[in-house]
Design an enzyme around this catalytic site. Structure first.
Site, PDB file in Angstrom:
ATOM      1  N   SER A 294      -6.524   3.634  -5.976  1.00  0.00           N
ATOM      2  CA  SER A 294      -5.799   4.399  -4.864  1.00  0.00           C
ATOM      3  C   SER A 294      -5.953   6.023  -5.160  1.00  0.00           C
ATOM      4  O   SER A 294      -6.325   6.759  -4.286  1.00  0.00           O
ATOM      5  CB  SER A 294      -4.624   4.208  -4.501  1.00  0.00           C
ATOM      6  OG  SER A 294      -4.183   2.611  -3.789  1.00  0.00           O
ATOM      7  N   GLN A 295      -5.806   6.084  -6.431  1.00  0.00           N
ATOM      8  CA  GLN A 295      -6.090   7.459  -6.705  1.00  0.00           C
ATOM      9  C   GLN A 295      -7.532   8.036  -6.549  1.00  0.00           C
ATOM     10  O   GLN A 295      -7.637   9.229  -5.910  1.00  0.00           O
ATOM     11  CB  GLN A 295      -5.759   7.731  -8.262  1.00  0.00           C
ATOM     12  CG  GLN A 295      -5.816   8.945  -8.945  1.00  0.00           C
ATOM     13  CD  GLN A 295      -4.852  10.219  -8.239  1.00  0.00           C
ATOM     14  OE1 GLN A 295      -3.867   9.895  -8.122  1.00  0.00           O
ATOM     15  NE2 GLN A 295      -5.437  11.277  -8.118  1.00  0.00           N
TER      16      GLN A 295
ATOM     17  N   HIS B  21       0.781  -1.221   0.004  1.00  0.00           N
ATOM     18  CA  HIS B  21       0.029  -0.106  -0.107  1.00  0.00           C
ATOM     19  C   HIS B  21       0.970   1.145   0.068  1.00  0.00           C
ATOM     20  O   HIS B  21       1.860   1.398   0.798  1.00  0.00           O
ATOM     21  CB  HIS B  21      -0.773  -0.014   1.379  1.00  0.00           C
ATOM     22  CG  HIS B  21      -2.337  -1.001   1.105  1.00  0.00           C
ATOM     23  ND1 HIS B  21      -3.439  -0.564   0.765  1.00  0.00           N
ATOM     24  CD2 HIS B  21      -2.161  -2.372   1.172  1.00  0.00           C
ATOM     25  CE1 HIS B  21      -4.032  -1.512   0.550  1.00  0.00           C
ATOM     26  NE2 HIS B  21      -3.328  -2.726   0.966  1.00  0.00           N
TER      27      HIS B  21
ATOM     28  N   GLU C  69      -9.475   6.707  -4.661  1.00  0.00           N
ATOM     29  CA  GLU C  69      -9.919   6.584  -3.191  1.00  0.00           C
ATOM     30  C   GLU C  69      -9.142   7.977  -2.326  1.00  0.00           C
ATOM     31  O   GLU C  69      -9.675   8.495  -1.571  1.00  0.00           O
ATOM     32  CB  GLU C  69      -9.498   5.382  -2.376  1.00  0.00           C
ATOM     33  CG  GLU C  69     -10.174   4.071  -2.954  1.00  0.00           C
ATOM     34  CD  GLU C  69      -9.468   2.876  -2.751  1.00  0.00           C
ATOM     35  OE1 GLU C  69     -10.086   1.936  -3.281  1.00  0.00           O
ATOM     36  OE2 GLU C  69      -8.454   2.994  -2.451  1.00  0.00           O
ATOM     37  N   GLN C  70      -7.923   8.200  -2.612  1.00  0.00           N
ATOM     38  CA  GLN C  70      -7.345   9.411  -1.941  1.00  0.00           C
ATOM     39  C   GLN C  70      -7.966  10.650  -2.410  1.00  0.00           C
ATOM     40  O   GLN C  70      -8.148  11.604  -1.634  1.00  0.00           O
ATOM     41  CB  GLN C  70      -5.651   9.203  -1.863  1.00  0.00           C
ATOM     42  CG  GLN C  70      -5.142   8.091  -1.600  1.00  0.00           C
ATOM     43  CD  GLN C  70      -3.347   8.419  -1.409  1.00  0.00           C
ATOM     44  OE1 GLN C  70      -3.082   9.400  -1.320  1.00  0.00           O
ATOM     45  NE2 GLN C  70      -2.886   6.980  -1.327  1.00  0.00           N
TER      46      GLN C  70
END
Length: 173
Positions: free
Chosen positions: A84-85, A67, A87-88
């Site tokens: 991840s992009q 992660h 989600e962040q």
């Protein structure tokens, strides 16, 4: 996509589609493929999470190390996975000011030094202020407790990603 489509996928297609359910761990999807047929989303999740639970501690820590840091260097370089992009970004971590970025960088570094893996949080359930608060709080946890907590966050993230892929309602997860 429905569960019949999932069950009909060949190995390569399954790994391509589900290879990032657990961040940068396509090996887990490869292992889960052999457990077909799945009866539903819950059954599919059960197999992903049973794989994680069966790993020795070193393997579980390895999953955590896949992660990225939240609001870390991968975000700045643009090298996060697409998941991840999103989600962040949804947690507001892509629009931090300089002081917020510095504070998170310091907390992330302290966390890595203490636990030897990155801080993992299901960012979709947080906002930028909550991320910093939770990181600071979890820095005070015992190692065994924090490993369990971090793996629980991996499972939350995996549940959401599976729901996205199967277009299920995440509120029912």
């Amino acid at each position: 996509m429905d569960i019949e489509k999932v069950n009909s996928m060949d190995f390569g297609e399954f790994v391509d589609v589900f290879g990032n359910v657990i961040e940068r761990c396509p090996l887990i999807a490869a292992a889960v493929w052999s457990q077909r047929p799945f009866s539903d989303l819950e059954d599919l999740k059960k197999h992903f999470f049973a794989f994680i639970d069966a790993l020795p501690q070193s393997g579980q820590e390895g999953i955590l190390r896949c992660h990225p840091d939240l609001a870390g260097s991968e975000l700045r370089r643009g090298t996060l996975t697409a998941e991840s992009q999103r989600e962040q970004s949804g947690a507001g971590l892509t629009t931090l000011d300089a002081d917020e970025r510095l504070r998170l960088a310091e907390l992330n570094a302290q966390y890595r030094a203490r636990f030897d893996f990155p801080f993992v949080l299901a960012a979709r359930f947080s906002d930028r202020a909550a991320v910093s608060r939770e990181l600071a709080r979890r820095l005070l946890c015992r190692s065994a407790q924090e490993l369990r907590t971090a793996l629980g966050e991996v499972k939350k993230i995996g549940s959401l990603r599976l729901a996205d892929l199967l277009r299920a309602d995440p509120a029912k997860l």
